[in-house]
Design a protein around this motif. Sequence first.
Motif, PDB file in Angstrom:
ATOM      1  N   GLU A   1      15.979   8.838  50.043  1.00  0.00           N
ATOM      2  CA  GLU A   1      15.842   8.655  48.598  1.00  0.00           C
ATOM      3  C   GLU A   1      14.390   8.454  48.184  1.00  0.00           C
ATOM      4  O   GLU A   1      13.975   8.858  47.099  1.00  0.00           O
ATOM      5  CB  GLU A   1      16.674   7.475  48.120  1.00  0.00           C
ATOM      6  CG  GLU A   1      16.282   6.128  48.713  1.00  0.00           C
ATOM      7  CD  GLU A   1      17.030   4.985  48.048  1.00  0.00           C
ATOM      8  OE1 GLU A   1      16.984   4.880  46.818  1.00  0.00           O
ATOM      9  OE2 GLU A   1      17.658   4.195  48.768  1.00  0.00           O
TER      10      GLU A   1
ATOM     11  N   GLU B   1      12.907   2.336  44.033  1.00  0.00           N
ATOM     12  CA  GLU B   1      13.620   3.371  44.789  1.00  0.00           C
ATOM     13  C   GLU B   1      14.238   4.366  43.817  1.00  0.00           C
ATOM     14  O   GLU B   1      14.466   4.044  42.646  1.00  0.00           O
ATOM     15  CB  GLU B   1      14.714   2.738  45.648  1.00  0.00           C
ATOM     16  CG  GLU B   1      14.208   1.713  46.653  1.00  0.00           C
ATOM     17  CD  GLU B   1      15.339   0.984  47.364  1.00  0.00           C
ATOM     18  OE1 GLU B   1      16.492   1.481  47.333  1.00  0.00           O
ATOM     19  OE2 GLU B   1      15.082  -0.091  47.924  1.00  0.00           O
ATOM     20  N   SER B   2      14.565   5.563  44.335  1.00  0.00           N
ATOM     21  CA  SER B   2      15.147   6.574  43.446  1.00  0.00           C
ATOM     22  C   SER B   2      16.655   6.440  43.303  1.00  0.00           C
ATOM     23  O   SER B   2      17.224   6.886  42.303  1.00  0.00           O
ATOM     24  CB  SER B   2      14.826   7.980  43.955  1.00  0.00           C
ATOM     25  OG  SER B   2      15.622   8.315  45.084  1.00  0.00           O
ATOM     26  N   ASN B   3      17.311   5.863  44.332  1.00  0.00           N
ATOM     27  CA  ASN B   3      18.779   5.778  44.355  1.00  0.00           C
ATOM     28  C   ASN B   3      19.426   7.162  44.243  1.00  0.00           C
ATOM     29  O   ASN B   3      20.482   7.318  43.631  1.00  0.00           O
ATOM     30  CB  ASN B   3      19.288   4.853  43.234  1.00  0.00           C
ATOM     31  CG  ASN B   3      18.772   3.447  43.388  1.00  0.00           C
ATOM     32  OD1 ASN B   3      18.681   2.924  44.494  1.00  0.00           O
ATOM     33  ND2 ASN B   3      18.394   2.820  42.288  1.00  0.00           N
ATOM     34  N   HIS B   4      18.769   8.148  44.832  1.00  0.00           N
ATOM     35  CA  HIS B   4      19.232   9.535  44.782  1.00  0.00           C
ATOM     36  C   HIS B   4      19.082  10.137  46.183  1.00  0.00           C
ATOM     37  O   HIS B   4      17.961  10.272  46.683  1.00  0.00           O
ATOM     38  CB  HIS B   4      18.391  10.319  43.777  1.00  0.00           C
ATOM     39  CG  HIS B   4      18.847  11.724  43.542  1.00  0.00           C
ATOM     40  ND1 HIS B   4      18.809  12.698  44.516  1.00  0.00           N
ATOM     41  CD2 HIS B   4      19.343  12.331  42.438  1.00  0.00           C
ATOM     42  CE1 HIS B   4      19.257  13.832  44.024  1.00  0.00           C
ATOM     43  NE2 HIS B   4      19.586  13.648  42.768  1.00  0.00           N
ATOM     44  N   THR B   5      20.174  10.489  46.832  1.00  0.00           N
ATOM     45  CA  THR B   5      20.115  11.036  48.179  1.00  0.00           C
ATOM     46  C   THR B   5      19.227  12.277  48.230  1.00  0.00           C
ATOM     47  O   THR B   5      19.385  13.194  47.420  1.00  0.00           O
ATOM     48  CB  THR B   5      21.526  11.409  48.669  1.00  0.00           C
ATOM     49  OG1 THR B   5      22.332  10.224  48.681  1.00  0.00           O
ATOM     50  CG2 THR B   5      21.481  12.006  50.066  1.00  0.00           C
TER      51      THR B   5
ATOM     52  N   GLU C   1      20.582   5.184  50.068  1.00  0.00           N
ATOM     53  CA  GLU C   1      20.759   6.622  50.162  1.00  0.00           C
ATOM     54  C   GLU C   1      19.744   7.214  51.143  1.00  0.00           C
ATOM     55  O   GLU C   1      18.599   6.764  51.201  1.00  0.00           O
ATOM     56  CB  GLU C   1      20.579   7.287  48.794  1.00  0.00           C
ATOM     57  CG  GLU C   1      21.632   6.938  47.759  1.00  0.00           C
ATOM     58  CD  GLU C   1      21.434   5.574  47.132  1.00  0.00           C
ATOM     59  OE1 GLU C   1      22.428   4.983  46.650  1.00  0.00           O
ATOM     60  OE2 GLU C   1      20.296   5.076  47.146  1.00  0.00           O
TER      61      GLU C   1
END
Length: 200
Positions: A29, A51-55, A26
């Motif tokens: 992220e 990682e956040s895995n959130h754009t 993403e």
Amino acid sequence: MSTAGDVNGDGYSDVIVGAPLYDGGETDEGKCYAYLGSIFGISSTPVWTKESNHTGGWFGISVSTAGDMNADGFADVILGGNYLDNGQTDEGRAFVYLGYSGGLNNGSAIIYESNQSTSEFGFSVATAGDINGDGFSDVIIGAHEYDNAKTGEGAAFVYLGSATGMGSAAGWSAEGNQDNAKFGILFLQPGMLMETGIQM
């Protein structure tokens, strides 16, 4: 970046580094890295990453040791992502990962959020030491765009350590009480004082 304390209890201090604009799956992220200290210095490869895995989450905009929040003999870390969403847009979130003999727990984190849109909770995080003398380290988290009676006044929240890691609700909070005060935007740690020229 910050000291992580001694997350694996080997007698050597470790470091935590944030890269808030990191792109994995993403865009922006964010990603955080922990490196272990040793007799030879800091390791060249991280022992732990997340990682956040959130754009657009900007995970790792702030990173700090959390001290030893559960008093198990291993230092813990706190990491902020000021644009992370979980019900409210750009509310921000902060994550505590507990240390253990292998480094940092790679599973569940203790997670906190502001539950207010655009408050940017987690833009600043820091250890607060043991503010109530119970043997557990505590943390402080800033949300500089938080609104209550004033627009953009900002707020800071202290969460208390416990045998499980961190209490479920803030043990203390304060607000700027002035429009656009941005209260809680920055917490200086001792190592930052010389760099900023601030005298204490």
